[in-house]
Enzyme design. Structure first.
Site, PDB file in Angstrom:
ATOM      1  N   SER A  25       0.853  -1.191   0.000  1.00 23.69           N
ATOM      2  CA  SER A  25       0.000   0.000   0.000  1.00 23.69           C
ATOM      3  C   SER A  25       0.885   1.236   0.000  1.00 23.69           C
ATOM      4  CB  SER A  25      -0.887   0.037   1.247  1.00 23.69           C
ATOM      5  OG  SER A  25      -0.076   0.046   2.408  1.00 23.69           O
ATOM      6  N   THR A  57      -1.045   1.366  -6.574  1.00 27.26           N
ATOM      7  CA  THR A  57      -1.253   0.632  -5.334  1.00 27.26           C
ATOM      8  C   THR A  57      -2.558   1.154  -4.741  1.00 27.26           C
ATOM      9  OG1 THR A  57      -0.207  -0.079  -3.250  1.00 27.26           O
ATOM     10  CG2 THR A  57       0.183   2.210  -3.934  1.00 27.26           C
ATOM     11  N   TYR A  58      -2.753   0.984  -3.451  1.00 31.89           N
ATOM     12  CA  TYR A  58      -3.945   1.535  -2.808  1.00 31.89           C
ATOM     13  C   TYR A  58      -3.531   2.331  -1.582  1.00 31.89           C
ATOM     14  CZ  TYR A  58      -3.396  -2.484   0.303  1.00 31.89           C
ATOM     15  OH  TYR A  58      -2.890  -3.406   1.176  1.00 31.89           O
ATOM     16  N   GLY A  73       5.345  -2.872   1.016  1.00 32.16           N
ATOM     17  CA  GLY A  73       5.332  -4.091   0.216  1.00 32.16           C
ATOM     18  C   GLY A  73       6.172  -3.916  -1.040  1.00 32.16           C
ATOM     19  N   GLY A  74       5.736  -4.528  -2.120  1.00 32.11           N
ATOM     20  CA  GLY A  74       6.487  -4.471  -3.378  1.00 32.11           C
ATOM     21  C   GLY A  74       6.709  -3.062  -3.887  1.00 32.11           C
ATOM     22  N   ALA A  75       5.778  -2.146  -3.573  1.00 39.83           N
ATOM     23  CA  ALA A  75       5.928  -0.749  -4.010  1.00 39.83           C
ATOM     24  C   ALA A  75       7.184  -0.112  -3.429  1.00 39.83           C
ATOM     25  CB  ALA A  75       4.693   0.058  -3.626  1.00 39.83           C
TER      26      ALA A  75
END
Length: 126
Positions: A25, A57-58, A73-75
């Site tokens: 996120s 993302t969110y 996370g991945g972001a």
């Protein structure tokens, strides 16, 4: 026909955290979410002004007034702490709705506090 228009943006925010092992996120200072009208769990686009990365993302809410802009996370692999980013959200609307719609544009300082807001972008000159 429906159009996808810019609903809101946070312009040139500074990344404060990049948390690879946190659930994916972007955590955004709650005051910025309120000013833009971006809702928790809404899809947002992230454009890294520093390195050119673009991804989605969110949004999740960070503490009000904290200045937090944390990519998780991945972001987190796409940014570094200190990078300047633009956070943008889009909305789908009819052509009639689009005629009168104005986006919420929020500009921040180096601490991610609101410096000013607007509902239009100045015309770009040659």
């Amino acid at each position: 026909m429906h159009l996808s228009l810019l609903k809101a943006k946070i312009h040139r925010a500074t990344v404060t955290h990049a948390e690879l092992n946190y659930e994916g996120s972007i955590a955004i200072d709650g005051l910025l979410l309120e000013a833009t009208g971006i809702r928790e769990f809404e899809q947002v686009h992230i454009w890294d002004v520093t390195n050119g990365a673009r991804f989605s993302t969110y949004a999740i809410r960070a503490e009000d007034g904290s200045g937090i802009m944390s990519l998780n996370g991945g972001a987190a692999r796409h940014v570094q702490v200190g990078d300047l980013i633009i956070v943008a959200a889009f909305a789908s609307m009819s052509e009639d709705e689009a005629k009168t719609f104005k986006p919420n544009l929020v500009y921040v300082n180096a601490r991610n506090a609101i410096s000013h807001t607007n509902h239009s972008i100045p015309t770009q000159a040659a």
